[in-house]
Design an enzyme around this catalytic site. Sequence first.
Site, PDB file in Angstrom:
ATOM      1  N   GLU A  16       2.458 -14.607  13.172  1.00 39.91           N
ATOM      2  CA  GLU A  16       3.543 -14.702  12.189  1.00 39.91           C
ATOM      3  C   GLU A  16       4.455 -15.901  12.448  1.00 39.91           C
ATOM      4  O   GLU A  16       5.610 -15.917  12.005  1.00 39.91           O
ATOM      5  CB  GLU A  16       4.354 -13.407  12.198  1.00 39.91           C
ATOM      6  CG  GLU A  16       3.546 -12.224  11.698  1.00 39.91           C
ATOM      7  CD  GLU A  16       4.259 -10.914  11.940  1.00 39.91           C
ATOM      8  OE1 GLU A  16       4.833 -10.393  10.995  1.00 39.91           O
ATOM      9  OE2 GLU A  16       4.239 -10.432  13.084  1.00 39.91           O
ATOM     10  N   SER A 142       2.723  -8.095   9.518  1.00 39.01           N
ATOM     11  CA  SER A 142       2.407  -8.844   8.292  1.00 39.01           C
ATOM     12  C   SER A 142       1.037  -8.508   7.714  1.00 39.01           C
ATOM     13  O   SER A 142       0.434  -9.317   7.027  1.00 39.01           O
ATOM     14  CB  SER A 142       2.471 -10.365   8.535  1.00 39.01           C
ATOM     15  OG  SER A 142       3.802 -10.765   8.684  1.00 39.01           O
ATOM     16  N   TYR A 212       3.551 -12.783   1.169  1.00 40.64           N
ATOM     17  CA  TYR A 212       4.237 -14.077   1.324  1.00 40.64           C
ATOM     18  C   TYR A 212       4.031 -15.067   0.188  1.00 40.64           C
ATOM     19  O   TYR A 212       4.596 -16.153   0.226  1.00 40.64           O
ATOM     20  CB  TYR A 212       3.868 -14.713   2.670  1.00 40.64           C
ATOM     21  CG  TYR A 212       4.315 -13.838   3.810  1.00 40.64           C
ATOM     22  CD1 TYR A 212       5.669 -13.568   3.998  1.00 40.64           C
ATOM     23  CD2 TYR A 212       3.402 -13.224   4.656  1.00 40.64           C
ATOM     24  CE1 TYR A 212       6.093 -12.730   5.012  1.00 40.64           C
ATOM     25  CE2 TYR A 212       3.809 -12.379   5.673  1.00 40.64           C
ATOM     26  CZ  TYR A 212       5.163 -12.148   5.847  1.00 40.64           C
ATOM     27  OH  TYR A 212       5.583 -11.315   6.847  1.00 40.64           O
ATOM     28  N   ARG A 251      13.421  -2.176   9.660  1.00 44.93           N
ATOM     29  CA  ARG A 251      12.868  -1.827   8.347  1.00 44.93           C
ATOM     30  C   ARG A 251      11.683  -0.894   8.541  1.00 44.93           C
ATOM     31  O   ARG A 251      10.785  -1.185   9.335  1.00 44.93           O
ATOM     32  CB  ARG A 251      12.417  -3.084   7.604  1.00 44.93           C
ATOM     33  CG  ARG A 251      12.295  -2.882   6.079  1.00 44.93           C
ATOM     34  CD  ARG A 251      11.541  -4.006   5.416  1.00 44.93           C
ATOM     35  NE  ARG A 251      10.130  -3.850   5.694  1.00 44.93           N
ATOM     36  CZ  ARG A 251       9.341  -4.802   6.203  1.00 44.93           C
ATOM     37  NH1 ARG A 251       9.818  -5.991   6.485  1.00 44.93           N
ATOM     38  NH2 ARG A 251       8.082  -4.553   6.433  1.00 44.93           N
ATOM     39  N   ASP A 253       8.426   1.066   7.008  1.00 42.26           N
ATOM     40  CA  ASP A 253       7.424   0.998   5.940  1.00 42.26           C
ATOM     41  C   ASP A 253       6.798   2.375   5.740  1.00 42.26           C
ATOM     42  O   ASP A 253       6.423   3.042   6.715  1.00 42.26           O
ATOM     43  CB  ASP A 253       6.316   0.005   6.308  1.00 42.26           C
ATOM     44  CG  ASP A 253       6.818  -1.427   6.360  1.00 42.26           C
ATOM     45  OD1 ASP A 253       7.896  -1.708   5.798  1.00 42.26           O
ATOM     46  OD2 ASP A 253       6.129  -2.279   6.961  1.00 42.26           O
ATOM     47  N   GLU A 269       5.300   2.485  10.016  1.00 42.76           N
ATOM     48  CA  GLU A 269       5.772   1.732  11.180  1.00 42.76           C
ATOM     49  C   GLU A 269       7.233   1.380  11.010  1.00 42.76           C
ATOM     50  O   GLU A 269       7.766   1.401   9.903  1.00 42.76           O
ATOM     51  CB  GLU A 269       4.962   0.435  11.345  1.00 42.76           C
ATOM     52  CG  GLU A 269       5.099  -0.472  10.137  1.00 42.76           C
ATOM     53  CD  GLU A 269       4.920  -1.950  10.470  1.00 42.76           C
ATOM     54  OE1 GLU A 269       4.824  -2.305  11.651  1.00 42.76           O
ATOM     55  OE2 GLU A 269       4.925  -2.742   9.508  1.00 42.76           O
ATOM     56  N   ASN A 271       9.751  -1.821  11.837  1.00 45.94           N
ATOM     57  CA  ASN A 271       9.826  -3.239  12.209  1.00 45.94           C
ATOM     58  C   ASN A 271      11.201  -3.509  12.807  1.00 45.94           C
ATOM     59  O   ASN A 271      12.211  -3.362  12.120  1.00 45.94           O
ATOM     60  CB  ASN A 271       9.640  -4.104  10.969  1.00 45.94           C
ATOM     61  CG  ASN A 271       8.283  -3.871  10.325  1.00 45.94           C
ATOM     62  OD1 ASN A 271       7.272  -4.316  10.833  1.00 45.94           O
ATOM     63  ND2 ASN A 271       8.262  -3.137   9.226  1.00 45.94           N
ATOM     64  N   GLY A 275      11.413  -9.401   8.501  1.00 46.36           N
ATOM     65  CA  GLY A 275      11.491 -10.750   7.946  1.00 46.36           C
ATOM     66  C   GLY A 275      12.860 -11.069   7.374  1.00 46.36           C
ATOM     67  O   GLY A 275      13.529 -10.214   6.798  1.00 46.36           O
TER      68      GLY A 275
HETATM   69  N1  LIG Z   1      -2.657   4.697   6.758  1.00 47.56           N
HETATM   70  C1  LIG Z   1      -2.522   3.831   5.748  1.00 47.56           C
HETATM   71  N2  LIG Z   1      -2.766   4.213   4.467  1.00 47.56           N
HETATM   72  C2  LIG Z   1      -2.667   3.332   3.437  1.00 47.56           C
HETATM   73  N3  LIG Z   1      -2.348   2.033   3.590  1.00 47.56           N
HETATM   74  C3  LIG Z   1      -2.092   1.592   4.846  1.00 47.56           C
HETATM   75  C4  LIG Z   1      -2.156   2.457   5.984  1.00 47.56           C
HETATM   76  N4  LIG Z   1      -1.864   1.727   7.082  1.00 47.56           N
HETATM   77  C5  LIG Z   1      -1.622   0.470   6.647  1.00 47.56           C
HETATM   78  N5  LIG Z   1      -1.751   0.375   5.304  1.00 47.56           N
HETATM   79  C6  LIG Z   1      -1.571  -0.833   4.471  1.00 47.56           C
HETATM   80  O1  LIG Z   1      -1.480  -1.958   5.314  1.00 47.56           O
HETATM   81  C7  LIG Z   1      -0.157  -2.542   5.271  1.00 47.56           C
HETATM   82  C8  LIG Z   1       0.261  -2.983   6.668  1.00 47.56           C
HETATM   83  O2  LIG Z   1       0.286  -1.860   7.538  1.00 47.56           O
HETATM   84  P1  LIG Z   1       1.491  -1.580   8.529  1.00 47.56           P
HETATM   85  O3  LIG Z   1       1.155  -0.338   9.280  1.00 47.56           O
HETATM   86  O4  LIG Z   1       2.793  -1.583   7.808  1.00 47.56           O
HETATM   87  O5  LIG Z   1       1.382  -2.793   9.557  1.00 47.56           O
HETATM   88  P2  LIG Z   1       1.978  -4.294   9.565  1.00 47.56           P
HETATM   89  O6  LIG Z   1       2.911  -4.429   8.393  1.00 47.56           O
HETATM   90  O7  LIG Z   1       2.664  -4.355  10.886  1.00 47.56           O
HETATM   91  O8  LIG Z   1       0.789  -5.203   9.489  1.00 47.56           O
HETATM   92  C9  LIG Z   1       0.720  -1.435   4.701  1.00 47.56           C
HETATM   93  O9  LIG Z   1       1.872  -1.985   4.103  1.00 47.56           O
HETATM   94  C10 LIG Z   1      -0.228  -0.750   3.729  1.00 47.56           C
HETATM   95  O10 LIG Z   1      -0.361  -1.486   2.534  1.00 47.56           O
HETATM   96 MG   LIG Z   2       4.307  -3.097   7.689  1.00 46.21          MG
END
Ligand SMILES: Nc1ncnc2c1ncn2[C@@H]1O[C@H](COP(=O)(O)OP(=O)(O)O)[C@@H](O)[C@H]1O
Ligand SMILES: [Mg+2]
Length: 307
Positions: A16, A142, A212, A251, A253, A269, A271, A275
């Site tokens: 990132e 990201s 992005y 933040r 998610d 998760e 953060n 960002g």
């Molecule tokens: N268990 C899940 N079910 C559905 N979508 C997921 C899941 N885990 C991740 N995603 C998708 O992937 C994106 C990134 O996952 P995330 O866990 O937020 O990690 P990061 O943002 O740190 O890469 C999420 O915003 C979502 O769109």
């Molecule tokens: Mg995320």
Amino acid sequence: MTALHIAVLMGGWSAEREVSLSSGNGVADALESLGHRVTRIDMGPDVAAKLAAAAPDLVFNALHGTPGEDGSVQGLMDLMGLRYTHSGLATSVIAIDKVLTKQVLVPAGVPMPGGRIVKSADVHGADPLPRPYVLKPVNEGSSVGVAIVTDAGNYGNPIARDATGPWQEFDELLAEPYVRGRELTTAVLGDRALGVTELRPKSGWYDYDAKYTDGMTEHIFPAEVPDEITQACMALALQAHRVLGCRGTSRSDFRWDDERGVDGLFLLEVNTQPGMTPLSLVPEQARHIGLSYPELVQAIVDEALRS
Ligand SMILES: Nc1ncnc2c1ncn2[C@@H]1O[C@H](COP(=O)(O)OP(=O)(O)O)[C@@H](O)[C@H]1O
Ligand SMILES: [Mg+2]
């Protein structure tokens, strides 16, 4: 407001890096507009020397990913006796790791998808979970390295050896059941959850490009979801922020399966270094509640000085 000398840490060498340079320069411009003296530091292995030479009153941490979000840089600054924004060492170590985060938050009552660690070499043999499921690195951000493995067998069934995905770059992966439905996020600043934004990618899912590239994802604020979902996101984000011991801003998610009511809401998760680019979600939510970008940056500085 007292004018300070603030070092803005940005860049680094995580996946990132570019995002962080954009966050860092945005923050640095805002700090200058507020009358602070700013030293911009693009983090390299000589970061300790650069911080020592700058000798700032405060470090604004605008790094994303490792090592700026995983506790390493926080530990360095602790040892150097520097004050810094955002979360401290222990919180950062836990929050960057999606497995440790579950181990801390699920017993505290925060709903998160179940999941297990798999050896990436093994994903070619058999599915670790029933499809659809998600494979993702334990500590990237990201959406880097996230693969959604569908019933349609998008990577092959079993996953083909020549298919491109995170199993090529990471020894271990987190496998999680795929939560269908909608993408929601909530920022916390200090002791307040700012609101809920729904992210609607115009095509595909919320991957790196959707995050992005201007115009690729629609941001809907306030999210058009039932009030109980808005309230649940805000309460869970605040709870996660507190249980993990986050400082300044974080933040959270979420995915929400809109066919299952509040039982379909899952935190993905937290953060701790969200960002701060012009397109980023925390500045956007702050703006919606009447806090300009410079005011948000100053609020994060004030939080750091209070603790
Ligand atoms: N268990 C899940 N079910 C559905 N979508 C997921 C899941 N885990 C991740 N995603 C998708 O992937 C994106 C990134 O996952 P995330 O866990 O937020 O990690 P990061 O943002 O740190 O890469 C999420 O915003 C979502 O769109
Ligand atoms: Mg995320």
